[in-house]
Each structure stands twice: as structure tokens, then as C-alpha cells.
Design an enzyme around this catalytic site. Structure first.
Site, PDB file in Angstrom:
ATOM      1  N   SER A 104      39.169  37.900  41.919  1.00  0.00           N
ATOM      2  CA  SER A 104      39.216  38.572  40.731  1.00  0.00           C
ATOM      3  C   SER A 104      37.834  38.355  39.663  1.00  0.00           C
ATOM      4  O   SER A 104      37.558  38.929  38.872  1.00  0.00           O
ATOM      5  CB  SER A 104      40.369  38.231  39.705  1.00  0.00           C
ATOM      6  OG  SER A 104      40.407  37.205  39.432  1.00  0.00           O
TER       7      SER A 104
ATOM      8  N   LYS B 174      40.232  33.761  34.343  1.00  0.00           N
ATOM      9  CA  LYS B 174      39.412  34.907  34.102  1.00  0.00           C
ATOM     10  C   LYS B 174      38.586  34.663  32.794  1.00  0.00           C
ATOM     11  O   LYS B 174      38.505  33.746  32.212  1.00  0.00           O
ATOM     12  CB  LYS B 174      40.699  35.770  33.406  1.00  0.00           C
ATOM     13  CG  LYS B 174      41.714  35.994  34.527  1.00  0.00           C
ATOM     14  CD  LYS B 174      41.711  37.268  35.452  1.00  0.00           C
ATOM     15  CE  LYS B 174      43.003  37.151  36.479  1.00  0.00           C
ATOM     16  NZ  LYS B 174      42.610  37.645  37.855  1.00  0.00           N
TER      17      LYS B 174
END
Length: 187
Positions: free
Chosen positions: A44, A90
Site C-alpha cells: 500500500s 501509511k
């Protein structure tokens, strides 16, 4: 061997044992409160961080209650309990009180389009959210929370899926990649 010779060997052994115990305690304290290693579990954050990259995150700020800045890459506890990954990595896109929107594949925070040269793909709301999560845009990040998104926007289950992340879930801020050696360096 009797007497002082035997006693000095035991004393030397105990001193070395004491050194190892102290060294281990210092290492454990540093790992828990200062810096910890993490392995990135998913793609991600590509191309910034690849699957299997190993990074260091400084934990001092999290322990002091400091909120990460927009743009920081953070390690945090996954807010979705049914996930296979307990720890996620993230980027912070917005902080408490800021408004997040996605228009024509672009992220807007407080009405301003973000300049994100590190992003791959376009940013759209996800068609599904985690059970019990409902996100409408524009979305105001609640107090005590952060809006997190992966750099690989088309392959990231992030705040678009699980909602804003409580700042209490933040474990640390990534500052250095130490593996693989070909990409070693600060983040």
C-alpha cells in the site's frame, strides 16, 4: 583451584552476567520507548516503501502524545480487528478538524488540492467500508484522530476503508529504511 583464584573467577563471571543484564535492559527500553524495527506487510505504500522493506520508527513522540504531522509516514495499530495485518504503515493526510474530500481522483484537504508526487494511482472513495464504518465526503477528521492513506492509492485499505485512526493507535513515525541495503536511507 581453591581460594582466591576460584573466587575471582566467580566474581568475574558475575560481573559479565551483570553487564549482559544491563545491556539487555537498555536494549529493551530503547526498543519499547525510543526506536523499533518494523517490516512493511503490504504494497500500500509503493513505490515509497515496498513489501518486506524493514524500517525504523521513532516512538518517543507517540509516548509523549505528540501528533504526527501531515506527510509523515507512521506505523499504527490496525483499527480493524478482522484484518490479517496487526500493524499498518501509511501516510498522514489530515489531522483532527481538517476536512478531507476526493474530487476527480485528487485529494483535497480543507478545500486545497494536495501536491503528492509520491502517490501512485488516483484517489477515489472506496466502494466498501469496514463493517460498522460509514464515510461520507467531505469528511471532517474527528478530534483525537488522523486520516491515513497509502501512497499506492489504488491498492490501499486505509482511512477510506476503516475511517479515521485514533492517535492512540500510533506506534511511531518512520524515519529510516534499513533493509534492503540497496535502498537504505532516511525517509
Amino acid at each position: 583451584m581453591d581460594g582466591p583464584d576460584r573466587e575471582s573467577k566467580w566474581k568475574g563471571l558475575l560481573e559479565w552476567l551483570g553487564v549482559f543484564v544491563v545491556a539487555f535492559a537498555v536494549f529493551a527500553l530503547i526498543r519499547v520507548f525510543v526506536v523499533s524495527p518494523f517490516v512493511v506487510p503490504s504494497g500500500s505504500m509503493e513505490p515509497t516503501i515496498l513489501v518486506g522493506d524493514q524500517v525504523f520508527a521513532q516512538r518517543v513522540s507517540a509516548h509523549l502524545g505528540d501528533t504526527p504531522e501531515v506527510g509523515d509516514i507512521v506505523v499504527f495499530k490496525n483499527p480493524v480487528s478482522d484484518s490479517s495485518h496487526e500493524i499498518l504503515v501509511k501516510r498522514v493526510v489530515a489531522r483532527a478538524g481538517q476536512t478531507v474530500d476526493m474530487i476527480d481522483g485528487q485529494v483535497y484537504v480543507d478545500g486545497v488540492a494536495l501536491k503528492e508526487p509520491y502517490v501512485v494511482g488516483e484517489s477515489y472513495p472506496l466502494p466498501m467500508q469496514a463493517p460498522g464504518v460509514s464515510i461520507d465526503y467531505p469528511y471532517v477528521v474527528p478530534e483525537g484522530s488522523l486520516w491515513m492513506m497509502g501512497d499506492n492509492r489504488e491498492n490501499s485499505s486505509d482511512s477510506r476503508y476503516f475511517g479515521a485512526v485514533p492517535t492512540d493507535n500510533v506506534v511511531g513515525t518512520v524515519f529510516f529504511r534499513y533493509w534492503p541495503f540497496s535502498r537504505i536511507g532516511s525517509m
